[in-house]
Design an enzyme around this catalytic site. Structure first.
Site, short mmCIF file in Angstrom:
data_model
loop_
_atom_site.label_atom_id
_atom_site.label_comp_id
_atom_site.label_asym_id
_atom_site.label_seq_id
_atom_site.Cartn_x
_atom_site.Cartn_y
_atom_site.Cartn_z
N CYS A 73 21.38 -18.84 20.28
CA CYS A 73 20.01 -18.93 19.77
C CYS A 73 19.10 -17.90 20.43
CB CYS A 73 19.48 -20.35 19.99
SG CYS A 73 17.72 -20.55 19.68
N CYS B 128 15.75 -19.22 21.81
CA CYS B 128 15.99 -20.03 23.02
C CYS B 128 15.94 -19.15 24.27
CB CYS B 128 17.34 -20.73 22.94
SG CYS B 128 17.48 -21.92 21.59
#
Length: 295
Positions: A31, A34
């Site tokens: 991600c 993230c």
């Protein structure tokens, strides 16, 4: 910052949030956003000087926890206080927005309250909120107390606090195959998910057209469970059992037993040597199950 798994979730998140706000960052290695928000959260944990605790959960590695929190996209950040989720956000917000989010819930350093001793609840106080608080305290004090956790999750579900119940249930998901009460709670939560937005009426026509439409009958029973119409749900499950006792790997019987576990009240205290009386509804439906299964 602490990496949390199903094994240390209870101690590092639920118990820790009883004394300090816990910020849970759901992320994954693939991600991109993230990787942007992670360092910001770590920076803020240091800047807030212990006024909240940051933990990270890999949503790929810990799918049971991600499911328990209803995570649908990452990053998702959830704040827990006193064992319960209180707020959250999705996406890689800028630092200023995250500070605004934190400041809504976390008091400034000079306003931090002194530690208070939690008063002991009067055991005679049988109100639902008092009982819920007692069970929550029992679970926080002894996370391995399966009886207290069963009672706590059941009380949350009865109160309609499904999301809170799933969070409280998450640490024992792996025990559903070992502890019958937990398996019963899982079947109830499955029914709540399956029945969302549905009504029994949509299955009535299918059943009227084909009394052996067991999928429709089971779905109808799940709607009744979600509505807490327990005896009606068991009546529908009995209709399946009377026609096919082993349908879907014995699912109707197992779910019927789960309902019995859920509705059975705690046994009253009796004098030593005496047997507490059975609840009349539970006793009646146990006999009905036996007569069908053994016929």
């Amino acid at each position: 910052m602490i990496d949390v798994t199903i094994e240390n979730f209870e101690a590092e998140v639920i118990q820790a949030s009883m004394t300090q706000p816990v910020l849970v960052d759901f992320w994954a290695t693939w991600c991109g956003p993230c990787k942007v928000i992670g360092p910001i959260l770590e920076k803020l944990e240091t800047a807030y000087e212990g006024r909240f605790k940051l933990v990270k959960i890999d949503s790929d590695a810990e799918q049971q926890l991600a499911s328990a929190f209803g995570i649908r996209s990452i990053p998702t950040v959830i704040l827990l206080m006193n064992g319960q989720p209180v707020d959250g956000f999705m996406g890689a917000l800028p630092e200023g927005k995250i500070r605004e989010f934190l400041d809504k819930h976390i008091p400034p350093a000079e306003d931090m309250p002194e530690e208070e001793i939690e008063p002991e609840l009067d055991a005679a106080d049988a109100g639902p909120e008092a009982q819920l608080e007692k069970l929550q305290h029992a679970v926080a004090t002894d996370p391995s107390n399966d009886e207290a956790r069963f009672g706590y999750v059941k009380a949350l579900l009865l109160a309609g606090r499904t999301d809170d119940a799933k969070v409280a249930f998450a640490p024992v998901i792996a025990k559903t195959s070992l502890v019958r009460g937990f398996d019963s709670l899982q079947k109830w939560m499955n029914a709540l998910d399956a029945a969302y937005g549905k009504d029994t009426a949509e299955f009535d026509a299918r059943i009227a057209a084909n009394k052996r439409d067991f999928d429709a009958r089971y779905a109808r029973a799940q709607v009744l469970m979600a509505q807490q119409h327990w005896t009606d749900a068991m009546d529908e499950l009995l209709e399946i059992l009377m026609r096919d006792k082993s349908w879907s790997d014995d699912l109707a019987r197992k779910t019927y037993i789960a309902v019995l576990d859920i509705i059975e009240p705690p046994k009253p205290k009796v004098a030593e040597g005496q047997i507490p009386p059975d609840d009349p509804v539970v006793a009646t439906y146990r006999r009905r199950l036996s007569s069908v299964v053994l016929s």
